[in-house]
Design an enzyme around this catalytic site. Structure first.
Site, PDB file in Angstrom:
ATOM      1  N   HIS A 294     -10.041  -5.023  -3.325  1.00  0.00           N
ATOM      2  CA  HIS A 294      -8.594  -4.973  -2.796  1.00  0.00           C
ATOM      3  C   HIS A 294      -9.015  -5.348  -1.316  1.00  0.00           C
ATOM      4  O   HIS A 294      -9.479  -4.540  -0.519  1.00  0.00           O
ATOM      5  CB  HIS A 294      -7.780  -3.843  -3.006  1.00  0.00           C
ATOM      6  CG  HIS A 294      -8.468  -2.443  -2.732  1.00  0.00           C
ATOM      7  ND1 HIS A 294      -9.614  -1.863  -3.385  1.00  0.00           N
ATOM      8  CD2 HIS A 294      -8.102  -1.840  -1.560  1.00  0.00           C
ATOM      9  CE1 HIS A 294      -9.845  -0.658  -2.811  1.00  0.00           C
ATOM     10  NE2 HIS A 294      -8.902  -0.613  -1.700  1.00  0.00           N
ATOM     11  N   LEU A 295      -8.119  -6.299  -0.971  1.00  0.00           N
ATOM     12  CA  LEU A 295      -8.104  -6.658   0.400  1.00  0.00           C
ATOM     13  C   LEU A 295      -6.898  -6.183   1.143  1.00  0.00           C
ATOM     14  O   LEU A 295      -5.725  -6.088   0.512  1.00  0.00           O
ATOM     15  CB  LEU A 295      -7.978  -8.170   0.682  1.00  0.00           C
ATOM     16  CG  LEU A 295      -7.609  -8.836   1.815  1.00  0.00           C
ATOM     17  CD1 LEU A 295      -8.708  -8.533   2.888  1.00  0.00           C
ATOM     18  CD2 LEU A 295      -7.207 -10.241   1.823  1.00  0.00           C
ATOM     19  N   HIS A 296      -7.021  -5.256   2.334  1.00  0.00           N
ATOM     20  CA  HIS A 296      -6.044  -4.683   2.997  1.00  0.00           C
ATOM     21  C   HIS A 296      -5.570  -5.706   4.044  1.00  0.00           C
ATOM     22  O   HIS A 296      -6.266  -6.372   4.616  1.00  0.00           O
ATOM     23  CB  HIS A 296      -6.661  -3.372   3.908  1.00  0.00           C
ATOM     24  CG  HIS A 296      -6.947  -2.189   2.823  1.00  0.00           C
ATOM     25  ND1 HIS A 296      -6.058  -1.529   2.706  1.00  0.00           N
ATOM     26  CD2 HIS A 296      -8.119  -1.828   2.491  1.00  0.00           C
ATOM     27  CE1 HIS A 296      -6.301  -0.408   2.042  1.00  0.00           C
ATOM     28  NE2 HIS A 296      -7.902  -0.643   1.628  1.00  0.00           N
TER      29      HIS A 296
ATOM     30  N   ASP B  52       0.853  -1.116  -0.154  1.00  0.00           N
ATOM     31  CA  ASP B  52       0.176   0.013   0.084  1.00  0.00           C
ATOM     32  C   ASP B  52       0.846   1.252   0.079  1.00  0.00           C
ATOM     33  O   ASP B  52       1.774   1.213   0.558  1.00  0.00           O
ATOM     34  CB  ASP B  52      -0.800   0.031   1.133  1.00  0.00           C
ATOM     35  CG  ASP B  52      -1.995   1.147   1.017  1.00  0.00           C
ATOM     36  OD1 ASP B  52      -1.765   2.235   1.162  1.00  0.00           O
ATOM     37  OD2 ASP B  52      -3.198   0.642   1.195  1.00  0.00           O
TER      38      ASP B  52
END
Length: 159
Positions: free
Chosen positions: A117-119, A48
Site C-alpha cells: 500500500h502506497l501512502h 486511511d
C-alpha cells in the site's frame, strides 16, 4: 463428480489474488463497508483510517501483493501505476500543488498490513509532528515511491 460453481458473492480464492485474512483484500472486495475512492482491475484506493494529513489515502493493488520486500523489478510498472493513481486522486480532490505531497511505503517490519500500500499524503506541510516522524523521509521505516522504484530497478529480474 461435476464441479459446483461458487455463488457470485463468495470472495475470490488466494490463487486469484485474494487473501481472506487480509484487511485490504476485504476492503477492495467491498466486505468492510469502506468507501472506495477508486477501484479498477489493477488499483484501488480508500482513505486511511488514521490520517496523517488533511488528505491521506492508501493506494493498493486490487489483487493481493505482498509488502515492499517481496517485490522484484517486474513490479516497477505496478508501483508507477500506484503513484499515478495517487496523484490523479489528489488532483480530483483539488490538490494542485503536487510538490507538497508525500508518497511512500512503510518498510517491513514497520508496516501493519502486508498487502502492498502506497501512502498518499497532502499537503505534506500540514502534517502533524507525529505524522512527520511516522512518514519521515530518509528513515529506515519509510521509503518514498521514487526510492522504491530505484531499488526495484537495481534488482535482477525474478524467474
Amino acid at each position: 463428480m461435476a464441479a459446483v460453481e461458487a455463488p457470485a458473492n463468495v470472495p475470490k480464492t488466494s490463487s486469484e489474488g485474494y487473501e481472506k485474512k487480509c484487511i485490504f483484500c476485504r476492503i477492495v472486495n467491498k466486505e468492510m463497508g469502506t468507501e472506495l475512492i477508486h477501484c479498477d482491475e489493477d488499483i484501488s484506493c480508500f482513505q486511511d483510517i488514521k490520517p496523517g494529513a488533511p488528505h491521506h489515502y492508501l493506494v493498493v493493488p486490487t489483487k493481493h501483493v505482498g509488502n515492499c520486500k517481496s517485490l522484484g523489478k517486474e513490479h516497477v510498472p505496478l508501483v508507477k501505476q500506484m503513484v499515478a493513481t495517487g496523484k490523479e486522486i489528489l488532483q480530483k480532490k483539488n490538490i494542485t500543488d503536487l510538490t507538497d505531497i508525500r508518497l511512500g511505503f512503510h518498510w517491513p517490519p514497520f508496516c501493519s498490513v502486508t498487502h502492498l500500500h502506497l501512502h498518499v499524503l497532502a499537503p505534506a506541510s500540514q502534517m502533524s509532528f507525529m505524522s512527520r516522524l511516522f512518514y519521515r523521509l530518509n528513515s529506515y521505516w519509510f521509503i518514498t515511491a521514487d526510492q522504491l522504484i530505484e531499488l526495484l530497478n537495481s534488482k535482477e529480474e525474478s524467474n
